[in-house]
Motif scaffolding. Sequence first.
Motif, mmCIF file in Angstrom:
data_model
loop_
_atom_site.group_PDB
_atom_site.id
_atom_site.type_symbol
_atom_site.label_atom_id
_atom_site.label_comp_id
_atom_site.label_asym_id
_atom_site.label_seq_id
_atom_site.Cartn_x
_atom_site.Cartn_y
_atom_site.Cartn_z
ATOM 1 N N ALA A 432 -21.240 9.764 18.595
ATOM 2 C CA ALA A 432 -22.114 9.131 17.607
ATOM 3 C C ALA A 432 -23.177 10.132 17.202
ATOM 4 O O ALA A 432 -23.610 10.956 18.010
ATOM 5 C CB ALA A 432 -22.769 7.882 18.189
ATOM 6 N N CYS A 433 -23.590 10.055 15.955
ATOM 7 C CA CYS A 433 -24.718 10.888 15.508
ATOM 8 C C CYS A 433 -26.009 10.248 16.009
ATOM 9 O O CYS A 433 -25.999 9.164 16.584
ATOM 10 C CB CYS A 433 -24.718 10.997 13.998
ATOM 11 S SG CYS A 433 -25.261 9.475 13.198
ATOM 12 N N VAL A 434 -27.125 10.899 15.747
ATOM 13 C CA VAL A 434 -28.421 10.408 16.235
ATOM 14 C C VAL A 434 -28.782 9.070 15.585
ATOM 15 O O VAL A 434 -29.137 8.106 16.259
ATOM 16 C CB VAL A 434 -29.517 11.452 15.937
ATOM 17 C CG1 VAL A 434 -30.886 10.875 16.215
ATOM 18 C CG2 VAL A 434 -29.277 12.712 16.748
ATOM 19 N N SER A 438 -34.628 8.446 14.650
ATOM 20 C CA SER A 438 -35.192 9.744 14.313
ATOM 21 C C SER A 438 -34.479 10.474 13.181
ATOM 22 O O SER A 438 -34.811 11.620 12.902
ATOM 23 C CB SER A 438 -35.238 10.639 15.559
ATOM 24 O OG SER A 438 -33.988 10.695 16.165
ATOM 25 N N CYS A 439 -33.512 9.835 12.517
ATOM 26 C CA CYS A 439 -32.909 10.508 11.362
ATOM 27 C C CYS A 439 -33.335 9.778 10.087
ATOM 28 O O CYS A 439 -33.089 8.576 9.945
ATOM 29 C CB CYS A 439 -31.388 10.523 11.464
ATOM 30 S SG CYS A 439 -30.664 11.214 9.971
ATOM 31 N N GLY A 440 -33.931 10.534 9.198
ATOM 32 C CA GLY A 440 -34.447 9.950 7.957
ATOM 33 C C GLY A 440 -33.350 9.413 7.054
ATOM 34 O O GLY A 440 -33.616 8.595 6.171
ATOM 35 N N SER A 441 -32.102 9.861 7.212
ATOM 36 C CA SER A 441 -31.017 9.423 6.334
ATOM 37 C C SER A 441 -30.302 8.179 6.854
ATOM 38 O O SER A 441 -29.465 7.611 6.170
ATOM 39 C CB SER A 441 -29.977 10.544 6.196
ATOM 40 O OG SER A 441 -30.572 11.703 5.688
ATOM 41 N N SER A 442 -30.610 7.776 8.087
ATOM 42 C CA SER A 442 -29.814 6.716 8.714
ATOM 43 C C SER A 442 -29.964 5.377 7.994
ATOM 44 O O SER A 442 -31.057 4.978 7.623
ATOM 45 C CB SER A 442 -30.235 6.577 10.175
ATOM 46 O OG SER A 442 -29.311 5.773 10.839
ATOM 47 N N MET A 475 -18.961 7.213 15.307
ATOM 48 C CA MET A 475 -19.840 6.380 14.483
ATOM 49 C C MET A 475 -20.985 7.225 13.938
ATOM 50 O O MET A 475 -21.551 8.051 14.658
ATOM 51 C CB MET A 475 -20.405 5.240 15.350
ATOM 52 C CG MET A 475 -21.380 4.339 14.616
ATOM 53 S SD MET A 475 -21.979 3.005 15.689
ATOM 54 C CE MET A 475 -20.692 1.800 15.483
ATOM 55 N N THR A 476 -21.300 7.021 12.669
ATOM 56 C CA THR A 476 -22.481 7.677 12.088
ATOM 57 C C THR A 476 -23.327 6.636 11.367
ATOM 58 O O THR A 476 -22.831 5.609 10.908
ATOM 59 C CB THR A 476 -22.094 8.785 11.088
ATOM 60 O OG1 THR A 476 -21.263 8.226 10.068
ATOM 61 C CG2 THR A 476 -21.381 9.927 11.759
ATOM 62 N N GLY A 477 -24.615 6.948 11.247
ATOM 63 C CA GLY A 477 -25.541 6.015 10.599
ATOM 64 C C GLY A 477 -25.546 6.121 9.097
ATOM 65 O O GLY A 477 -26.174 5.313 8.413
ATOM 66 N N CYS A 478 -24.855 7.119 8.549
ATOM 67 C CA CYS A 478 -24.778 7.285 7.091
ATOM 68 C C CYS A 478 -23.537 8.133 6.789
ATOM 69 O O CYS A 478 -22.899 8.649 7.714
ATOM 70 C CB CYS A 478 -26.061 7.938 6.552
ATOM 71 S SG CYS A 478 -26.058 9.731 6.574
ATOM 72 N N PRO A 479 -23.180 8.297 5.525
ATOM 73 C CA PRO A 479 -21.932 9.025 5.238
ATOM 74 C C PRO A 479 -22.051 10.549 5.265
ATOM 75 O O PRO A 479 -21.118 11.229 4.861
ATOM 76 C CB PRO A 479 -21.566 8.526 3.834
ATOM 77 C CG PRO A 479 -22.842 8.125 3.213
ATOM 78 C CD PRO A 479 -23.750 7.683 4.310
ATOM 79 N N ASN A 480 -23.184 11.084 5.762
ATOM 80 C CA ASN A 480 -23.298 12.547 5.811
ATOM 81 C C ASN A 480 -22.308 13.175 6.793
ATOM 82 O O ASN A 480 -22.025 14.364 6.720
ATOM 83 C CB ASN A 480 -24.724 12.969 6.179
ATOM 84 C CG ASN A 480 -25.655 12.830 4.990
ATOM 85 O OD1 ASN A 480 -25.209 12.587 3.871
ATOM 86 N ND2 ASN A 480 -26.948 12.966 5.229
ATOM 87 N N GLY A 481 -21.819 12.390 7.726
ATOM 88 C CA GLY A 481 -20.674 12.851 8.521
ATOM 89 C C GLY A 481 -20.993 13.732 9.707
ATOM 90 O O GLY A 481 -20.117 14.467 10.173
ATOM 91 N N CYS A 482 -22.219 13.679 10.260
ATOM 92 C CA CYS A 482 -22.585 14.613 11.332
ATOM 93 C C CYS A 482 -21.680 14.514 12.561
ATOM 94 O O CYS A 482 -21.470 15.513 13.245
ATOM 95 C CB CYS A 482 -24.039 14.408 11.741
ATOM 96 S SG CYS A 482 -25.189 14.770 10.399
HETATM 97 FE FE1 SF4 Z 1 -28.453 11.188 10.179
HETATM 98 FE FE2 SF4 Z 1 -26.393 10.515 8.680
HETATM 99 FE FE3 SF4 Z 1 -26.266 12.740 10.166
HETATM 100 FE FE4 SF4 Z 1 -26.198 10.374 11.312
HETATM 101 S S1 SF4 Z 1 -24.654 11.209 9.910
HETATM 102 S S2 SF4 Z 1 -27.486 12.106 11.963
HETATM 103 S S3 SF4 Z 1 -27.539 9.144 10.034
HETATM 104 S S4 SF4 Z 1 -27.654 12.388 8.457
#
Ligand code: SF4
Length: 566
Positions: A432-434, A438-442, A475-482
């Motif tokens: 899972a990403c952060v 603490s992630c502004g994009s989530s 799992m990620t909190g947004c579609p940036n795909g980290c």
């Molecule tokens: Fe943040 Fe989106 Fe990357 Fe997750 S995938 S760490 S929510 S930028």
Amino acid sequence: MSTTISKLSELESIKVNSNFLRGTIVESLQDSASAALAKDDAQIVKFHGFYEYDDRDTREERRRQLLEPDYQFMIRARVPGGVCTPQQWLALDDIARKWANGTIRLTTRQAFQFHGILKHELKASIRAINDSLLDTIAACGDVNRNVMCTPLPEASDIHRQVFAAARSLSDHLTPHTTAYHEIWLVDEEGRNKVAATPDREPIYGPDYLPRKFKIAFAIPPRNDVDVFAHDLGFIAIAGTDGLAGFNVTVGGGMGATHGDPATYPRLAELLGFCAPDQVEEVAEAIVSIQRDYGDRSNRTHARLKYPLDDHSLEWLHAQMEQRLGYRLPADRPFEFSHNGDRYGWQQTTDGLWHLGLFLENGRIADVGGARQLSGLRAIAEVHKGEFRLTPNQNVIVSCVDAPDRAHIDHLVQAHGLDSYLHSSPLRLHSMACVGFPSCGSSMAESERYLPEFISRIEALLLEHDLKDQAITIRMTGCPNGCARPGLAEIGIVGKGPGLYQLYLGAAFNGTRLNRKVRESVHEDEILVLLGELFTDFRSMAKPDETFGNFVLHSGILQDGVEEAVI
Ligand code: SF4
């Protein structure tokens, strides 16, 4: 060539006007009226390896109380190839305890992250990382980021050669600006000053790249780095006397933007083969093509995958020929078996032992019964070999002599670091990403939520007599795909609080993207669908068929899927 001046995105002028990444960072640091940096500086500091964010958990409450958001910083330390020493581990542990939130976060790209650092602690933290002979420059920003490398292949001699190539390429592509040294490494008494020389960036130029650039080295049969997810990849090809060279891949990237069909995850394509001594010139040529042709007007459309799709692979070959004076010969055969990590003890051809430990979602902390931060510190205090960070957010206690194994085992057990022994194969293949806080994009929870969601899927698997089935889930909190969700057999991408897109059908070895099967669903709907699929999988799957391959043939995926050509 680059987009015309009138169409440039705002960040392009910030970069050009930053005087090789200086901006007004020094003044911002001295401004005690705010816990934040000046707006443009908050963009430039990404090139120095850190992000400004505000605590998402307290944002609304502070807004109601008319307080400034709770600004903090995430610092990322680069670890090219993922290898660090026990002494470096101890230094990073000190930083986590002294300035960060008492945890270390291992990233999906073999780097360390520290969260919760305050503005007045930035300089001391970054200097301490440099004192340990690691650094943070280019860990973020529109430049080549941390160069990844398969951390533990079976053959130690191949790893040595591939790792050396990764380290050398990382050095070659590191920005030349002296701003980093000037701002972070010169102390209050003026020590560590270097002679002022005119800044120049021979590879990047003053406006750097249109977007981030990612490179990985894979050593088959392991594809733990997910080489097809990167702008540029090198797949090691063994010869009779060690490393023969590399297949070169181009144009991968996981990021997309919700609701914008012009953006999408994409697998890299095979471009050809290069000898070990051609790696740097090949990489520099590809980086220069991205510099010249990447979209500088739209940052969501700026990665190398887009000019590659706008033109063609043949166009890229022609560009390469112009810059190198030769065409890369055809790629060579190879095979990948999986893109996950291996856990427990393994021995390499040099006789040394390596212990792969599972650290759920890369978070190292002392919580509850597990004292993982203290445990890894205790191991670092006695360990004579290396630590290797894996591309799946785990760690390998590496290069252990046989007589030292028992003591390492004792420390692992005493600190609750032995979860790999009793975690399900599903959990051991999770990332899972952060995400929040603490992630502004989530847009939705990820790291804090995936462990409990996996428990519910584990119950389903048990019900279907599939508890030993290894399935990759990300799992990620947004579609940036980290966390590279596009390459998971079950990919879950945040869309809003409690709402996710569900993707299924990727290959177990990272060579095929998954496909979206649900647009905005809650957990319950995901579990119902997975339950139905597990029923069919249990009764209809062929022997040894992976869940992703079964889903691919089940008819649930409406559109075609993208597979790497290998
Ligand atoms: Fe943040 Fe989106 Fe990357 Fe997750 S995938 S760490 S929510 S930028």
